[in-house]
Design a protein around this motif. Structure first.
Motif, PDB file in Angstrom:
ATOM      1  N   PRO A   9       0.818  -1.231   0.000  1.00 33.83           N
ATOM      2  CA  PRO A   9       0.000   0.000   0.000  1.00 33.83           C
ATOM      3  C   PRO A   9       0.843   1.268   0.000  1.00 33.83           C
ATOM      4  O   PRO A   9       0.989   1.945   1.017  1.00 33.83           O
ATOM      5  N   LEU A  10       1.396   1.626  -1.163  1.00 28.37           N
ATOM      6  CA  LEU A  10       2.187   2.843  -1.268  1.00 28.37           C
ATOM      7  C   LEU A  10       1.305   4.091  -1.307  1.00 28.37           C
ATOM      8  O   LEU A  10       1.783   5.197  -1.061  1.00 28.37           O
ATOM      9  N   ASP A  11       0.031   3.917  -1.629  1.00 25.28           N
ATOM     10  CA  ASP A  11      -0.911   5.033  -1.697  1.00 25.28           C
ATOM     11  C   ASP A  11      -1.878   4.934  -0.524  1.00 25.28           C
ATOM     12  O   ASP A  11      -2.478   3.869  -0.291  1.00 25.28           O
ATOM     13  N   LYS A  12      -2.040   6.006   0.231  1.00 27.25           N
ATOM     14  CA  LYS A  12      -2.957   6.003   1.364  1.00 27.25           C
ATOM     15  C   LYS A  12      -4.412   5.874   0.934  1.00 27.25           C
ATOM     16  O   LYS A  12      -5.262   5.432   1.709  1.00 27.25           O
ATOM     17  N   ASP A  13      -4.707   6.289  -0.297  1.00 25.79           N
ATOM     18  CA  ASP A  13      -6.065   6.220  -0.809  1.00 25.79           C
ATOM     19  C   ASP A  13      -6.359   4.787  -1.257  1.00 25.79           C
ATOM     20  O   ASP A  13      -5.788   4.301  -2.235  1.00 25.79           O
ATOM     21  N   PHE A  96       4.472   8.556  -7.424  1.00 24.35           N
ATOM     22  CA  PHE A  96       5.700   8.818  -6.683  1.00 24.35           C
ATOM     23  C   PHE A  96       5.935  10.306  -6.388  1.00 24.35           C
ATOM     24  O   PHE A  96       6.480  10.629  -5.325  1.00 24.35           O
ATOM     25  N   PRO A  97       5.588  11.253  -7.289  1.00 25.47           N
ATOM     26  CA  PRO A  97       5.775  12.670  -6.931  1.00 25.47           C
ATOM     27  C   PRO A  97       5.019  13.107  -5.682  1.00 25.47           C
ATOM     28  O   PRO A  97       5.378  14.112  -5.071  1.00 25.47           O
ATOM     29  N   ASP A  98       3.971  12.342  -5.296  1.00 23.56           N
ATOM     30  CA  ASP A  98       3.272  12.642  -4.043  1.00 23.56           C
ATOM     31  C   ASP A  98       4.047  12.135  -2.829  1.00 23.56           C
ATOM     32  O   ASP A  98       3.807  12.588  -1.707  1.00 23.56           O
ATOM     33  N   LEU A  99       4.960  11.201  -3.068  1.00 15.87           N
ATOM     34  CA  LEU A  99       5.753  10.634  -1.978  1.00 15.87           C
ATOM     35  C   LEU A  99       7.113  11.304  -1.845  1.00 15.87           C
ATOM     36  O   LEU A  99       7.676  11.340  -0.758  1.00 15.87           O
ATOM     37  N   PHE A 100       7.626  11.841  -2.962  1.00 19.60           N
ATOM     38  CA  PHE A 100       8.941  12.470  -2.967  1.00 19.60           C
ATOM     39  C   PHE A 100       8.843  13.840  -3.617  1.00 19.60           C
ATOM     40  O   PHE A 100       8.237  13.987  -4.673  1.00 19.60           O
ATOM     41  N   ILE A 194      12.053   8.275  -9.666  1.00 23.37           N
ATOM     42  CA  ILE A 194      12.646   7.492  -8.572  1.00 23.37           C
ATOM     43  C   ILE A 194      13.898   8.221  -8.109  1.00 23.37           C
ATOM     44  O   ILE A 194      14.906   8.256  -8.825  1.00 23.37           O
ATOM     45  N   PRO A 195      13.867   8.854  -6.942  1.00 27.16           N
ATOM     46  CA  PRO A 195      15.002   9.669  -6.477  1.00 27.16           C
ATOM     47  C   PRO A 195      16.210   8.819  -6.136  1.00 27.16           C
ATOM     48  O   PRO A 195      16.120   7.607  -5.916  1.00 27.16           O
ATOM     49  N   ARG A 214      13.075  15.127  -1.237  1.00 27.97           N
ATOM     50  CA  ARG A 214      12.664  15.103   0.178  1.00 27.97           C
ATOM     51  C   ARG A 214      11.509  14.119   0.323  1.00 27.97           C
ATOM     52  O   ARG A 214      10.530  14.179  -0.416  1.00 27.97           O
ATOM     53  N   LEU A 215      11.662  13.199   1.263  1.00 31.42           N
ATOM     54  CA  LEU A 215      10.636  12.184   1.501  1.00 31.42           C
ATOM     55  C   LEU A 215       9.456  12.805   2.243  1.00 31.42           C
ATOM     56  O   LEU A 215       9.616  13.373   3.325  1.00 31.42           O
ATOM     57  N   ARG A 216       8.275  12.700   1.662  1.00 34.76           N
ATOM     58  CA  ARG A 216       7.060  13.225   2.286  1.00 34.76           C
ATOM     59  C   ARG A 216       6.449  12.140   3.169  1.00 34.76           C
ATOM     60  O   ARG A 216       5.548  11.415   2.765  1.00 34.76           O
ATOM     61  N   ARG A 217       6.951  12.052   4.357  1.00 34.95           N
ATOM     62  CA  ARG A 217       6.541  10.982   5.261  1.00 34.95           C
ATOM     63  C   ARG A 217       5.071  11.093   5.642  1.00 34.95           C
ATOM     64  O   ARG A 217       4.442  10.083   5.998  1.00 34.95           O
TER      65      ARG A 217
END
Length: 268
Positions: A9-13, A96-100, A194-195, A214-217
């Motif tokens: 589950p990489l996406d919270k939605d 991924f841009p929502d995560l990084f 992918i950073p 920057r990791l958007r934790r």
């Protein structure tokens, strides 16, 4: 890995398509009773040492501590046998841009032409995702190897700290219509997708392990990801070979009468 399909589950939605992988071994159709052949075997190897040392020099106990640089990841390999089938790759990469948050993106947005291009692509994001998803349904992605190699990006910061990054490359094949293979070897994705992680351990083992982003934790369900990853594991083992040098120790002791005694212990 345990045999079968596993979702991460990489996406919270929960309404969004989640990344998954299938560790089914094609050999299971022939050898059904051999449990050792089921699932996917992952072999991970990491080499950590000093910047200018060879592997033998890193493990040489006669090398003095002061001659060693800060530890960095000199190589890392992840081999999957058989190749692991990946699912929902396109929606995951677009998410991924929502995560990084890429560190270069704010600077690029200030450039008028590039900023307009980014805004135009953002407006077509939904259409792009649907198009790539339709292509992926006809083209399966199978990953066999991930390799990380350190690259030097000069110095950064007020103290001119050396900036080492890990460049990630991917090897595997695409299976078009379920039977036409198209291999890809050491393929590198752009860093805004992918950073690149830090290579130096002192930065890699932190809450912000990426050098280019920057990791958007706050957008990541860390506990769910860890639980899903552990559920996919069937068994594991490790083999470690290391040379560890204790840190220097300095003690200042003040005795009655104002006498100060200093003791310093240094290995190497």
């Amino acid at each position: 890995l345990r045999e079968g399909r596993h979702s991460i589950p990489l996406d919270k939605d929960d309404m969004r398509p989640q990344f998954w992988f299938d560790s089914k071994n094609s050999a299971n159709d022939v050898i059904e009773n051999d449990d050792s052949k089921k699932g996917c075997k992952i072999s991970a190897s990491f080499t950590i040492g000093s910047e200018r040392f060879s592997l033998n020099e890193d493990l040489d106990t006669t090398k003095p501590t002061l001659s060693r640089s800060r530890p960095l990841v000199k190589s890392a390999d992840l081999v999957l046998d058989p190749p692991l089938r990946l699912g929902n790759v396109a929606p995951t990469l677009l998410h991924f841009p929502d995560l990084f948050e890429d560190r270069a993106l704010p600077r690029l947005r200030r450039m008028q032409i590039i900023g307009l291009i980014i805004e135009f692509l953002s407006s077509l994001w939904f259409l792009l995702e649907k198009t790539l998803w339709m292509i992926e349904r006809r083209c399966q992605v199978h990953l066999s190897k991930v390799k990380a190699t350190p690259i030097y990006r000069g110095t950064s910061g007020m103290d001119a700290t050396s900036e080492w990054r890990l460049s990630l490359s991917f090897t595997g094949h695409l299976l078009l219509f379920g039977w036409i293979p198209f291999p890809f070897i050491s393929y590198r994705l752009p860093t805004f997708i992918i950073p690149q992680p830090h290579a130096l351990l002192e930065y890699l083992l932190t809450e912000q392990p990426f050098a280019s982003a920057r990791l958007r934790r706050e957008n990541i369900s860390e506990e769910k990801i860890v639980v899903a990853s552990l559920n996919a594991l069937d068994s594991w083992s490790t083999n470690l070979k290391a040379v560890v040098t204790p840190p220097a120790l300095e003690v200042d002791l003040t005795l009655p009468g104002g006498i100060t005694v200093a003791v310093e212990l240094l290995h190497g």
